[in-house]
Design an enzyme around this catalytic site. Structure first.
Site, PDB file in Angstrom:
ATOM      1  CB  ALA A   1      21.451 -11.980  -3.823  1.00 54.43           C
ATOM      2  CG  ASP A   2      21.379 -15.527   0.300  1.00 54.21           C
ATOM      3  OD1 ASP A   2      20.374 -15.846  -0.364  1.00 54.21           O
ATOM      4  OD2 ASP A   2      22.400 -16.230   0.368  1.00 54.21           O
ATOM      5  CG  LEU A   3      23.375 -10.566   3.713  1.00 55.54           C
ATOM      6  CD1 LEU A   3      24.739  -9.893   3.737  1.00 55.54           C
ATOM      7  CD2 LEU A   3      22.985 -11.040   5.103  1.00 55.54           C
TER       8      LEU A   3
ATOM      9  CB  SER B   1      16.090 -11.439  -0.629  1.00 56.32           C
ATOM     10  OG  SER B   1      16.984 -12.394  -0.101  1.00 56.32           O
ATOM     11  N   GLY B   2      16.455 -10.650   2.533  1.00 56.74           N
ATOM     12  CA  GLY B   2      16.003 -10.711   3.921  1.00 56.74           C
ATOM     13  C   GLY B   2      15.572  -9.355   4.431  1.00 56.74           C
TER      14      GLY B   2
END
Length: 409
Positions: free
Chosen positions: A186-188, A190-191
């Site tokens: 999810a972090d990757l 969204s980045g």
């Protein structure tokens, strides 16, 4: 005041990347925002990372593993998402430091932040203030659940969002075994979406002369890649569930056992099915397997036949046989095997950098390559800088700001 844009032919000549000449002010921390900033740095932008004084980015303390001398340990987590950046430490509640941040805003093309909604406003850097300082500024803002709506106030952490956004419900051996993905996806994502949005806003700025706000979230990033699992629900009315290492809509497609390990195959067409069945003595004419939809319906029986046929092979023999038959296949590599693989190195997916504490180290490399269409010469950025020590570039950034003032006077 926008930075000077380098002409395309100059970028091609220097091989410094298509964003050479652009300036990114990275106020983010942890992973989602830093990954977006690293992507921009990989493309040649000057990325100035603003960190909290004393402690820096939270990921400087996320470990083990830590590496380096006992009195100056470095977190490999931080190293994973901060190459090609400069570090400046600021206290954003201090008026002098706020003035420096304002000076940086005036000289940047993109500002990235992933504070909780309202934090920048309280610090005196609302969207309105930022665009008063620099009307051409593109602002990328990443949150957990979105900037508005009934749950926008919630803090966003990757695994929580993997669950909330449905990803864990379709990942695992079955409906009762929800599993997270092995990286903070999810972090990757969204980045990645954030960098993509910032680039789109920079392109539109060429037409309008003004920057705008780009917003994404961990929630949006996962839903954005639901793909066919999303339309199974929204169009077909089905509620997808985890089924392990097999494709829900294609068969055979997945992970299979053989004599000494496991291999993966992908049979995505009737032509491949006929070739596969012929090679391994499977009953291609069986009515249960006459079409892909029937093979999906009878997957359990089909998989039993496949694994029985595969049991006569060790993994290396099986992969050779599959390849000879033109069947897409592969093994499951460990991470160590991946970074030893010559194909990975041939694609520039491992880069060497010189770290101030660690010396020469290898890092996972950027996933994009660029080529001059006229000459086919590769123009990908080759020289990369190591993730910086905290505040290591404060003096250099001060000198750069002074030079900018002289150029603009």
């Amino acid at each position: 005041m926008s930075s000077i844009t380098v002409q395309p032919e100059e970028t091609l000549a220097t091989g410094t990347g298509p964003l050479s000449g652009y300036v990114v002010l990275d106020l983010t921390r942890a992973l989602a925002g830093p990954h977006a900033g690293m992507m921009m740095g990989d493309l040649g932008a000057k990325v100035i990372k603003i960190e909290a004084m004393g402690t820096g980015d939270d990921t400087r303390g996320w470990g083990p593993p830590f590496v380096g001398p006992e009195d100056n340990r470095q977190a490999t987590y931080f190293l994973s998402c901060n190459r090609n950046k400069q570090s400046v430490a600021l206290n954003l509640k201090d008026s002098a430091h706020q003035a420096k941040l304002a000076d940086l805003v005036r000289n940047s093309d993109v500002l990235m932040e992933n504070f909780r909604t309202g934090v920048l406003d309280r610090l005196g850097f609302s969207v309105e203030v930022l665009h008063e300082l620099n009307p051409r500024l593109v602002i990328l803002s990443i949150t957990g659940f979105g900037h508005d709506g009934p749950e926008s106030h919630r803090s966003g952490y990757d695994q929580i969002l993997q669950g909330e956004a449905g990803l864990m419900s379709i990942t695992g051996s079955g409906p009762e075994d929800p599993q997270k993905v092995g990286v903070p996806i999810a972090d990757l994502l969204s980045g990645m979406y954030g960098a993509y949005g910032a680039l789109a806003a920079l392109l539109e700025r060429e037409r309008t002369g003004r920057g705008q706000v780009v917003r994404t979230s961990l929630l949006a990033s996962i839903i954005g890649v639901h793909a066919f699992q999303g339309t199974r629900q929204t169009v077909a009315g089905e509620n997808p569930q985890a089924i392990g290492n097999h494709h829900p809509s294609i068969a055979p497609y997945g992970l299979y056992s053989c004599a000494d390990g496991k291999v993966q195959i992908s049979i995505g067409s009737e032509k491949l099915w006929q070739a596969f069945a012929s090679r391994f003595g499977l009953p291609a004419g069986d009515p249960r397997f006459a079409s892909n939809s029937q093979r999906v319906e009878n997957r359990a029986a089909l998989n039993e036949l496949i694994e029985r046929a595969f049991s006569a092979y060790d993994a290396a023999q099986l992969l050779n046989s599959l390849d000879a038959a033109g069947i897409p296949s592969g093994k499951v590599r460990s991470i160590e095997e991946v970074y030893d693989w010559d194909q990975v190195h041939s694609q520039g997916l491992v880069v060497e950098v010189e770290h101030e504490v660690l010396g020469r180290v290898s890092l996972p490399g950027p996933p994009l390559r660029f080529f001059d269409a006229a000459t086919s010469k590769e123009t990908t950025r080759k020289a990369h800088t190591a993730p910086p020590l905290l505040n290591a570039d404060a003096a250099d950034v001060d000198r750069w700001l002074e030079e900018r003032k002289e150029d603009q006077s």
